[in-house]
Design a protein around this motif. Structure first.
Motif, PDB file in Angstrom:
ATOM      1  N   UNK A 634       0.738  -1.128  -0.146  1.00 13.66           N
ATOM      2  CA  UNK A 634       0.122   0.153   0.272  1.00 13.66           C
ATOM      3  C   UNK A 634       0.881   1.145  -0.086  1.00 13.66           C
ATOM      4  N   UNK A 635       2.194   1.285   0.649  1.00 13.02           N
ATOM      5  CA  UNK A 635       2.997   2.461   0.504  1.00 13.02           C
ATOM      6  C   UNK A 635       3.439   2.776  -0.814  1.00 13.02           C
ATOM      7  N   UNK A 636       3.656   1.518  -1.517  1.00 11.80           N
ATOM      8  CA  UNK A 636       4.237   1.544  -2.830  1.00 11.80           C
ATOM      9  C   UNK A 636       3.406   2.219  -3.926  1.00 11.80           C
ATOM     10  N   UNK A 637       1.912   1.849  -3.716  1.00  7.69           N
ATOM     11  CA  UNK A 637       1.043   2.260  -4.816  1.00  7.69           C
ATOM     12  C   UNK A 637       0.926   3.841  -5.080  1.00  7.69           C
ATOM     13  N   UNK A 638       1.215   4.572  -4.218  1.00  3.35           N
ATOM     14  CA  UNK A 638       1.437   6.248  -4.469  1.00  3.35           C
ATOM     15  C   UNK A 638       2.517   6.233  -5.861  1.00  3.35           C
ATOM     16  N   UNK A 639       3.582   5.610  -5.574  1.00  2.36           N
ATOM     17  CA  UNK A 639       4.569   5.925  -6.570  1.00  2.36           C
ATOM     18  C   UNK A 639       4.446   5.143  -7.811  1.00  2.36           C
ATOM     19  N   UNK A 640       3.754   3.831  -7.473  1.00  3.33           N
ATOM     20  CA  UNK A 640       3.608   3.081  -8.702  1.00  3.33           C
ATOM     21  C   UNK A 640       2.101   2.649  -8.787  1.00  3.33           C
ATOM     22  N   UNK A 641       1.355   3.418  -9.503  1.00  5.18           N
ATOM     23  CA  UNK A 641       0.035   3.407  -9.643  1.00  5.18           C
ATOM     24  C   UNK A 641      -0.409   2.097 -10.477  1.00  5.18           C
ATOM     25  N   UNK A 642       0.232   1.962 -11.742  1.00  4.15           N
ATOM     26  CA  UNK A 642      -0.202   1.101 -12.661  1.00  4.15           C
ATOM     27  C   UNK A 642       1.202   0.068 -12.913  1.00  4.15           C
ATOM     28  N   UNK A 643       1.308  -1.003 -12.560  1.00  2.00           N
ATOM     29  CA  UNK A 643       2.254  -1.901 -12.693  1.00  2.00           C
ATOM     30  C   UNK A 643       1.881  -2.914 -13.887  1.00  2.00           C
ATOM     31  N   UNK A 644       3.086  -3.118 -14.582  1.00  3.24           N
ATOM     32  CA  UNK A 644       2.635  -4.090 -15.773  1.00  3.24           C
ATOM     33  C   UNK A 644       3.694  -5.277 -15.856  1.00  3.24           C
ATOM     34  N   UNK A 645       3.264  -6.506 -16.268  1.00  5.79           N
ATOM     35  CA  UNK A 645       4.503  -7.283 -16.338  1.00  5.79           C
ATOM     36  C   UNK A 645       4.088  -7.865 -17.949  1.00  5.79           C
TER      37      UNK A 645
END
Lengths: 739, 268
Positions: A634-645
């Protein structure tokens, strides 16, 4: 002022106490070791240079294959987010390892110890000198001396080069060379297992003689290690499950759902080990007895040399991690019981309660959408007190599992005010109304009211009633008898405590409305033709994690080619991102330097999240479940909203004999001769392209493109697929309508 | 209004009509121009009552415009020219003994081969199969084609001082024979097209495609071939009937089945 100060101090103490109780998951610390950062190819080339050119061609080739395979495989593990460095557990294992190696300074420099986030009770060494110790092992060993013996055993595997010898020997068995000539398949297998067992025995005895006996550890603990290994399939403790665990003032879980007689623990030392890589415990123990018997003087050693306190702390940490590790591996019953044991000792830990709530959530989700057997051990395979858990959740009805999970999560939400619990509870409330229409039974006040107004009368009195009175009486009696059945059902009282909370009622009704609306929408979709959906996500920035390119030939991975094509793939990603004006950030461990440990942890967290996600999900069938680690990211989601593989998998298969024979017959017609030549000289190609984009805040996927093609992996097909995906991610809904 | 006008209007409307689907194209490029050569064998398939079965292989040279209209489909407009080189040797009536009239024979063979030129106009809908995106990959297409052929019928006549009565006064000199172009004939046909193929790309700009194409004639109530009632008369050295039939078939046979290969450019 003094009072204010006093309150401030009290508040502060309270805060610090509660934060002390909370367990913080393990993270890597310090500088990143070179093992993690050096490229696999570089490591392979270093190893390759060691091959003696005077050796036979076959051996040189086998050794070359071994170096490729091990270096790439180990690097995959190191970068998977499952290996720890610089944290308390790794530091401790290192200090024990260094102590064991005290008399061998040359080995001290070569051997590195890392801890792996795996619940399996295991440790393993590599040809390169890395010894991995699983958290599962740290959770189960009883003291430092036992750990020291296991490390001694693994050091011998490295020192005597067991891994490469075993690899070369297996190659000889497969190709039937030397003494393995003309063996049947069963004899081949036996030869393989026997060779492995010889190595294990060697590691046991030499580890004891060369390393363990040169330390001050207690010799008796070596024998106790075998107990740890024998019962390693059992949980960390044997505590009976409290049948009143879920009860409260209004709700009592029926005891008939619990198992009355549990089957006993049946593990024996002298099991059949013909198809095992390790000798059975009895043989290993006997061998150790023999060595001890030959010793002249047995000094009384210590259980702890580094620190007892540190060991206990590491063990506690490992046990706490186990709850999460089991959840990640979708072994929810094991996680539940492990958490239950720990909660007896640490009843206020929010971390543990979260794991408990998630295990219940998992039971409910898998029963509603998938199959409960996917996440629960078969009762036959269970022994000891843990049996109660799979038994209980198999016996409970689907709806009851959901109710129980909601109840537990909401109870914890009320106590802790942590939104994680609320997210789980509200998600389950939706399922409750989506899958079951038993909604009226939660409104028990109404039922009680109806029950009170009805009074039964005797047969004589009934006959005296008029025709209309009789009809009315019969109707009332009918309703009463129905409600009477319902009132016997304990599950209607499940939410009595929770329904006193306004927020619960609000969420409960909202979930009900949403579920009924969705049900109606689904029916509408079935009756009308499905509308074509335009994908226009209007996202400007995405983060791509570890783009991968895997080249296989006849299902065997070609690591060197994969490495080479990965760069082409990354270039194609950048090129298409520029054309679509999509901003791309790449998270790749290969690009980090030693000081970027925070970034490394971020990548590891995401990798581990993805590991769990794909344990639960399938590329072709993605369903609605929140991963247990949603709280960790949850703390990382501000920086990385959309993650793709994203990645490419290519596989070249040699054509089957049937196709080849067919082409020979066809070539008799002369015209198809070129076709026959083509069939014989080429392989059939399969290529898959995939990109999955996640909304990290919700923990759900936004867009998925998985494309399987029966073709070679041409560059233009790569561009075609990447551009198409990026275009849709970038496209704004208005533009889509225009085009 | 002529059929060509109709087709032009329909294709123009279709080409510029806004699409409702998402178009991604190849790296954003959705418009392609290409040159295609469709080769078919010179074998005349239908029965003709002469020895004239083999022509030189005929080819259709086309200029194509392709526009992506959705992720998996595109619209194609094709302008092609079909050149049929027809050898007159094929129409010497086999019932005649050539040696009997060497002059007649020489007169016919000395004339150059006849070239019949047809204009082809097609409109097709191309569908790229699942897994591929417009404008690349495996495709199949269907559509309508119209072929417009205009040629002059011709014959041989003797000069006025000669008589073509073989038995009495055969022509003794080539100059006795003159080539006469007769009525102007139009052959207009419409076809339903089906094709399959695959398209590749090089350097993100140049496309190649390879496939096969088949067209079936649509039944037409009034055939424009004027002298279709001509019967084969073995009396004459030059077989006019089979000559005209051959021209008709040489127009439709390349359309019936051909292999197409082309090169194109993704413009924007």
């Amino acid at each position: 002022m003094r009072l204010f100060f006093f309150i401030f101090i009290l508040f502060h103490i309270n805060l610090s106490l509660s934060s002390q109780n909370d367990y913080v998951p393990l993270k890597c610390k310090g500088t990143i070791p070179s093992d993690f950062l050096t490229s696999s190819k570089e490591k392979y080339l270093q190893d390759k240079s060691k091959i003696n050119k005077n050796e036979r061609n076959r051996i040189r080739k086998n050794k070359n294959d071994f170096y490729i395979y091990t270096n790439y495989k180990i690097d995959f593990l190191l970068r998977s987010g499952m290996v720890l460095f610089g944290d308390e557990t790794t530091k401790y294992v290192n200090s024990v390892g260094q102590y064991v190696l005290n008399n061998y300074p040359d080995l001290k420099d070569k051997i590195r110890f890392y801890v792996v986030k795996s619940p399996e009770v295991n440790a393993f060494s590599t040809y390169q000198g890395i010894i991995f110790v699983n958290l599962g092992l740290l959770a189960q060993v009883e003291n430092e001396a036992q750990l020291a013996y296991i490390l001694s055993h693994e050091i011998i595997h490295y020192k005597n080069e067991h891994i490469i010898k075993s690899y070369l020997n297996t190659k000889d068995i497969i190709s039937g060379r030397g003494k393995y000539n003309n063996l049947s398949l069963n004899q081949d297998k036996r030869a393989y297992f026997n060779y492995s067992k010889t190595q294990e025995m060697e590691a046991d005895s030499q580890g004891l003689k060369d390393f363990y006996l040169k330390t001050d550890y207690d010799i008796n603990e070596v024998l106790n290690v075998f107990d740890v290994l024998l019962y390693s399939y059992l949980p960390i403790d044997e505590i009976p499950f409290d049948t009143t665990y879920f009860n409260d003032k209004y709700f009592i879980l029926p005891t008939k759902r619990f198992k009355k007689k549990l089957s006993q623990i049946s593990a024996i030392e002298d099991y059949d080990d013909t198809k095992s890589t390790h000798p059975n415990i009895k043989k290993r123990r006997t061998k150790i007895y023999d060595i001890i018997a030959d010793l002249d003087n047995i000094k009384k050693g210590k259980k702890y040399i580094i620190s007892e306190q540190k060991f206990k702390d590491v063990q506690k940490k490992a046990r706490f991690e186990m709850s999460q590790l089991y959840l990640t591996n979708t072994q929810y019953d094991k996680s539940f019981y492990n958490t239950y044991i720990l909660l007896q000792k640490y009843p206020n830990s929010i971390y543990l309660k979260k794991k408990m709530a998630y295990a219940l959530y998992g039971f409910s989700k898998y029963s509603n959408y998938k199959n409960l057997s996917d996440v629960i051990t078969s009762e036959r395979k269970c022994e000891g007190e843990i049996q109660q858990i799979p038994h209980l959740f198999r016996k409970l009805k689907r709806i009851n599992k959901t109710e129980l999970a909601i109840k537990y999560a909401w109870q914890q939400y009320e106590k802790t005010n942590d939104n994680y619990f609320k997210t789980l509870a509200t998600d389950l409330m939706y399922d409750l109304f989506k899958f079951d229409s038993k909604t009226s039974s939660y409104f028990i006040k109404i039922i009680k009211a109806q029950k009170d107004t009805f009074k039964e009368i005797s047969q004589e009195e009934y006959l005296k009633l008029s025709k209309y009175q009789k009809i009315k009486y019969d109707k009332q009696k009918n309703i009463y008898s129905k409600n009477k059945d319902k009132s016997n059902d304990v599950w209607q009282y499940v939410f009595v405590t929770q329904r006193k909370n306004d927020e619960f009622n609000k969420e409960f009704i909202a979930a009900y409305n949403k579920a009924t609306k969705d049900k109606a929408d689904e029916e509408e979709i079935y009756t009308r033709k499905k509308k074509k959906k335009y994908i226009a996500l209007a996202i400007d920035t995405i983060t791509i994690i570890n783009p991968s390119y895997d080249v296989y030939t006849d299902d065997k991975k070609d690591y060197l080619k994969s490495d080479k094509y990965k760069n082409i793939f990354i270039n194609a990603i950048n090129k298409n991102a520029q054309r679509t004006k999509l901003t791309i950030e790449q998270l790749d461990i290969n690009k980090l330097d030693a000081s970027q440990v925070d970034k490394f942890n971020q990548i590891s967290t995401f990798n581990y999240w993805l590991y769990e996600y794909f344990n639960q999900q399938n590329y072709d069938d993605i369903w609605n479940i929140i991963p247990s680690q949603q709280d960790n990211i949850k703390n990382l989601t501000k920086e990385y909203k959309h993650l793709a593989i994203t990645g490419v998998i290519t596989n070249d298969y040699t054509r089957s004999n049937g196709v080849k024979t067919g082409s020979i017959f066809l070539s008799l017609l002369i015209i198809p001769i070129p076709y026959a030549i083509y069939v014989f000289t080429t392989k059939s190609h399969y290529t898959s392209y995939y990109i999955i984009l996640f909304d990290m805040q919700k923990g759900k996927y936004l867009y998925k493109k998985v494309n399987h093609l029966k073709t070679n992996d041409y560059k233009y097909i790569l561009n075609l697929n990447i551009y198409d995906a990026f275009y849709k991610i970038k496209l704004k809904p208005k533009d889509s309508k225009k085009s | 209004m002529k059929i060509t006008t109709y087709i032009m209007i329909i294709s123009f409307v279709l080409f510029f009509v806004p699409s409702k689907s998402q178009i991604t194209g190849y790296m954003g490029k959705t418009f392609e121009i290409s040159y295609t050569n469709q080769i078919s064998s010179g074998i005349i398939l239908p029965k003709i009552e002469t020895s004239a079965f083999f022509n030189k292989p005929s080819d259709i040279n086309s200029f194509r415009l392709e526009k992506a209209i959705s992720k998996h489909s595109s619209l194609l407009i094709n302008f092609g020219i079909l050149n049929n080189q027809i050898s007159k040797n094929n129409f010497i009536n086999c019932n005649y003994d050539i040696n009997l009239n060497k002059v007649y024979y020489d007169a016919i063979t000395n004339k150059n081969d006849l070239i019949v030129r047809s204009k082809i106009f097609s409109i097709k809908h191309i569908v790229y199969i699942k897994g591929w995106n417009t404008p690349l990959g495996l495709y199949f297409s269907y559509g309508l084609s119209a072929i417009f052929t205009n040629y002059n019928n011709f014959d041989f006549e003797l000069n006025e001082n000669c008589n073509d009565n073989y038995y009495y006064s055969s022509p003794s000199n080539i100059s006795d024979i003159k080539n006469v172009t007769k009525d102007n004939i139009n052959i207009n046909k419409t076809f339903v097209d089906f094709s399959m193929g695959k398209k590749w790309i090089l350097t993100n700009f140049i496309t190649f495609h390879l496939g096969f194409n088949t067209s079936l004639t649509l039944p037409k109530p009034n055939n424009n071939v004027t002298n279709k009632t001509t019967t084969c008369d073995s009396y004459y050295l030059f077989d006019k009937t089979s000559y005209q039939k051959t021209i008709r078939y040489s127009v439709s046979n390349p359309m019936f089945f051909n292999i197409e290969a082309g090169i194109g450019f993704l413009i924007f």
